[in-house]
Design an enzyme around this catalytic site. Structure first.
Site, PDB file in Angstrom:
ATOM      1  N   TYR A  53       0.849  -1.194   0.000  1.00 49.72           N
ATOM      2  CA  TYR A  53       0.000   0.000   0.000  1.00 49.72           C
ATOM      3  C   TYR A  53       0.881   1.238   0.000  1.00 49.72           C
ATOM      4  CZ  TYR A  53      -4.980  -0.854   0.180  1.00 49.72           C
ATOM      5  OH  TYR A  53      -6.257  -1.139  -0.163  1.00 49.72           O
ATOM      6  N   GLU A  75      -0.557   4.849  -0.336  1.00 46.21           N
ATOM      7  CA  GLU A  75      -1.360   6.065  -0.519  1.00 46.21           C
ATOM      8  C   GLU A  75      -0.518   7.286  -0.173  1.00 46.21           C
ATOM      9  OE1 GLU A  75      -5.113   5.604   1.495  1.00 46.21           O
ATOM     10  OE2 GLU A  75      -5.466   3.727   0.441  1.00 46.21           O
ATOM     11  N   ASP A  79      -7.463  14.928 -23.442  1.00 44.74           N
ATOM     12  CA  ASP A  79      -7.354  13.497 -23.147  1.00 44.74           C
ATOM     13  C   ASP A  79      -6.672  12.863 -24.363  1.00 44.74           C
ATOM     14  OD1 ASP A  79      -7.734  10.785 -22.920  1.00 44.74           O
ATOM     15  OD2 ASP A  79      -9.821  10.922 -22.255  1.00 44.74           O
ATOM     16  N   THR A  91      -4.105   7.273 -21.097  1.00 39.87           N
ATOM     17  CA  THR A  91      -3.841   5.918 -20.644  1.00 39.87           C
ATOM     18  C   THR A  91      -2.417   5.591 -21.092  1.00 39.87           C
ATOM     19  OG1 THR A  91      -4.817   5.065 -22.672  1.00 39.87           O
ATOM     20  CG2 THR A  91      -6.215   5.071 -20.717  1.00 39.87           C
ATOM     21  N   LYS A 121      -2.300   2.149 -24.776  1.00 43.32           N
ATOM     22  CA  LYS A 121      -2.785   2.134 -26.164  1.00 43.32           C
ATOM     23  C   LYS A 121      -1.573   2.350 -27.082  1.00 43.32           C
ATOM     24  CE  LYS A 121      -7.506   3.535 -25.035  1.00 43.32           C
ATOM     25  NZ  LYS A 121      -7.582   4.146 -23.694  1.00 43.32           N
ATOM     26  N   ARG A 134      -1.453  -1.523 -18.509  1.00 38.88           N
ATOM     27  CA  ARG A 134      -2.782  -0.933 -18.339  1.00 38.88           C
ATOM     28  C   ARG A 134      -2.696   0.117 -17.259  1.00 38.88           C
ATOM     29  NH1 ARG A 134      -6.893  -3.704 -21.303  1.00 38.88           N
ATOM     30  NH2 ARG A 134      -8.196  -2.106 -20.414  1.00 38.88           N
TER      31      ARG A 134
HETATM   32  N1  DSN Z   1     -11.985   1.526 -24.360  1.00 40.66           N
HETATM   33  C1  DSN Z   1     -11.145   2.499 -25.012  1.00 40.66           C
HETATM   34  C2  DSN Z   1     -11.339   2.527 -26.484  1.00 40.66           C
HETATM   35  O1  DSN Z   1     -11.575   1.464 -27.017  1.00 40.66           O
HETATM   36  O2  DSN Z   1     -11.236   3.554 -27.098  1.00 40.66           O
HETATM   37  C3  DSN Z   1     -11.298   3.855 -24.455  1.00 40.66           C
HETATM   38  O3  DSN Z   1     -12.196   3.900 -23.447  1.00 40.66           O
END
Ligand code: DSN
Length: 478
Positions: free
Chosen positions: A64, A66, A241, A270, A273, A279
């Site tokens: 942990y 925090e 974003d 994120t 991607k 993740r």
């Molecule tokens: N789930 C992702 C996408 O496929 O674009 C973003 O939320």
């Protein structure tokens, strides 16, 4: 790294897991086999490196932590401090940001952290000020009532869902749509492109506290310099974003007006991607919002995930290597080759092409809904997802679109020649699929007819195409 080290690591891990719950070990092995065999065109997915994957499977998961680096609510966080600081340092260097917060567990979390930071920074509320300076116990019931009223009536302007925006930018199925009074800007119906004059008009009419840019299904660059000017003209905080295209920013494919970091007050992303990491999520900002952003846990996040922050540090170190820029450019080259291949075969593409990592097909020209097309492609070994197109007549469930993206196939090494083959496979499936009917004879938006022999033939061709580009070639599970 030798072949043996990676194979040995994963084989040993599976052996240990198999001794406890063999079905999980089997599922992990099966998942690798499935991923190796499928033509993965989901625009938001990728393949993280073995180093990144291995970094997530260890005892950091047990800790942990925090709080923030050097200021934790738990003892014994010195090693977590090391990896969190490393991840933040790599992120700052990579993106040229003055502050990086690497604790968010996902993109939704990162956006919630950003929303909170903006609200705390911008909303004029005496009650909130008291709460911020740790006089929470002095707040009366009336203060709390006022605070909720003031925080809960703020305005957000974001890209509409059917133009390619994201649920977390103020749409009803997400908490952001319940927190904020939201309005959307769409795209030009004739071109499918963002019309900045209309965005400016919407901003003048609505006067949002937050202007959000960013998308999950818009196949073009966004001019963040213009968006910032629009935000400034109405006194809005400008948030970007960049979850989908962070890899293109990291790889310096998106620079100048198209790099959000110098233009936005706050940037969220994120890490899994186009950035090809584990993740997770991340927030970048300047010094004005840094203190509020760092309150993400416990404000909106559960305890940070040290094993994932460690993996972010590894993946971000990879993204700082010179070959990542080459990878990012190839993602876009591949998307453009795929788009050109589809256009040559008569497919309708939203905006007529792409300049990022994704292509959005309008499959109504094939007489199909997105759902029918998605399933027919899946039967043929091609993994995509259905997606709304602008002014979609079939709504968000059935849709009229198919979204495809190239980060994953580019990670496997496929190039522009293979994208033309991929375009041929997609076109063949879609042109050979016809809409099905319900039991009562009415047209179905989900059922479809595709000769299984065609699906098998395309599946085999997809497997043949992938055979030249093995996934995780250094890993053999035995
Ligand atoms: N789930 C992702 C996408 O496929 O674009 C973003 O939320």
């Amino acid at each position: 790294m030798s072949l043996n080290a990676e194979s040995t690591a994963f084989r040993s891990a599976l052996e240990v897991i198999r001794a406890v719950e063999p079905r999980v070990a089997d599922a992990i092995g099966a998942e690798l086999a499935d991923q190796r065999e499928s033509l993965k065109l989901i625009a938001s997915e990728n393949y993280a490196s073995p180093a990144t994957l291995l970094t997530m499977g260890n005892w950091f998961s047990d800790k942990y932590a925090e709080g923030t680096v050097g200021r934790r609510f738990y003892a014994g966080c010195q090693n977590v401090d090391t990896v969190e600081a490393l991840a933040a340092e790599h992120a700052k260097e990579l993106f040229g940001a003055s502050h990086a917060y690497v604790q968010p567990h996902s993109g939704i979390d990162a956006n919630l952290v950003a929303f909170w930071a903006i609200l705390a920074d911008r909303v004029e509320s005496p009650a909130l000020k008291k709460a911020q300076v740790r006089q929470v116990n002095d707040l009366t019931e009336a203060d709390w009532f006022a605070l909720r009223r003031e925080l809960g009536n703020q305005r957000m302007l974001g890209m509409s869902l059917d133009a390619g925006g994201h649920l977390t930018h103020g749409f009803r199925p997400n908490i952001s749509g319940k927190m904020f009074d939201q309005r959307s800007y769409g795209t030009d119906p004739a071109t499918g492109l963002i019309d900045y004059d209309r965005v400016a008009q919407a901003a003048r009419d609505f006067k949002p506290l937050i202007l959000v840019a960013g998308y999950s299904a818009y196949p073009r660059k966004v001019n963040f310099r213009i968006m910032r000017e629009i935000a400034d003209s109405v006194g809005a905080t400008f948030m970007v974003d960049m979850a989908h295209f962070a890899g293109l920013v990291a790889g310096k494919v998106f620079t100048g007006d198209f790099d959000p970091v110098p233009h936005a007050h706050i940037v969220t992303t994120t890490t899994h991607k186009s950035l090809r990491g584990p993740r997770g999520g991340m927030v970048l900002c300047g010094p004005e919002l840094a203190d509020q952003v760092d309150r993400g846990c416990p404000m909106v996040l559960g305890g940070p995930l040290p094993h994932v922050m460690a993996a972010k540090a590894v993946a971000l170190a990879e993204a700082r290597r010179p070959d990542f820029a080459d990878y990012a450019q190839r993602i876009v080259d591949n998307a453009q080759a795929l788009a050109e291949g589809l256009l040559r075969r008569g497919t309708t593409l939203v905006t007529g092409g792409t300049d990022n990592h994704l292509v959005l097909l309008d499959v109504s020209g094939y007489g199909l809904t997105g759902r029918q097309a998605e399933q027919a492609l899946l039967d043929s070994g091609i993994v995509t997802n259905r997606n709304a197109v602008p002014q979609d007549r079939n709504g968000a469930w059935y849709t009229s679109g198919i979204r495809i993206g190239t980060p994953a196939l580019t990670s496997r090494g496929l190039g522009t020649a293979e994208m033309d083959v991929t375009a041929e496979l997609i076109h063949t499936v879609l042109s050979q699929t016809t809409p099905g009917a319900n039991a009562d004879g009415t047209p179905s938006k989900a059922k479809y007819v595709l000769d299984p022999a065609v699906a098998d033939k395309i599946s085999k061709q997809a497997t043949d195409l992938l055979a030249g580009f093995p996934l995780y070639p250094t890993i053999t599970l035995g």
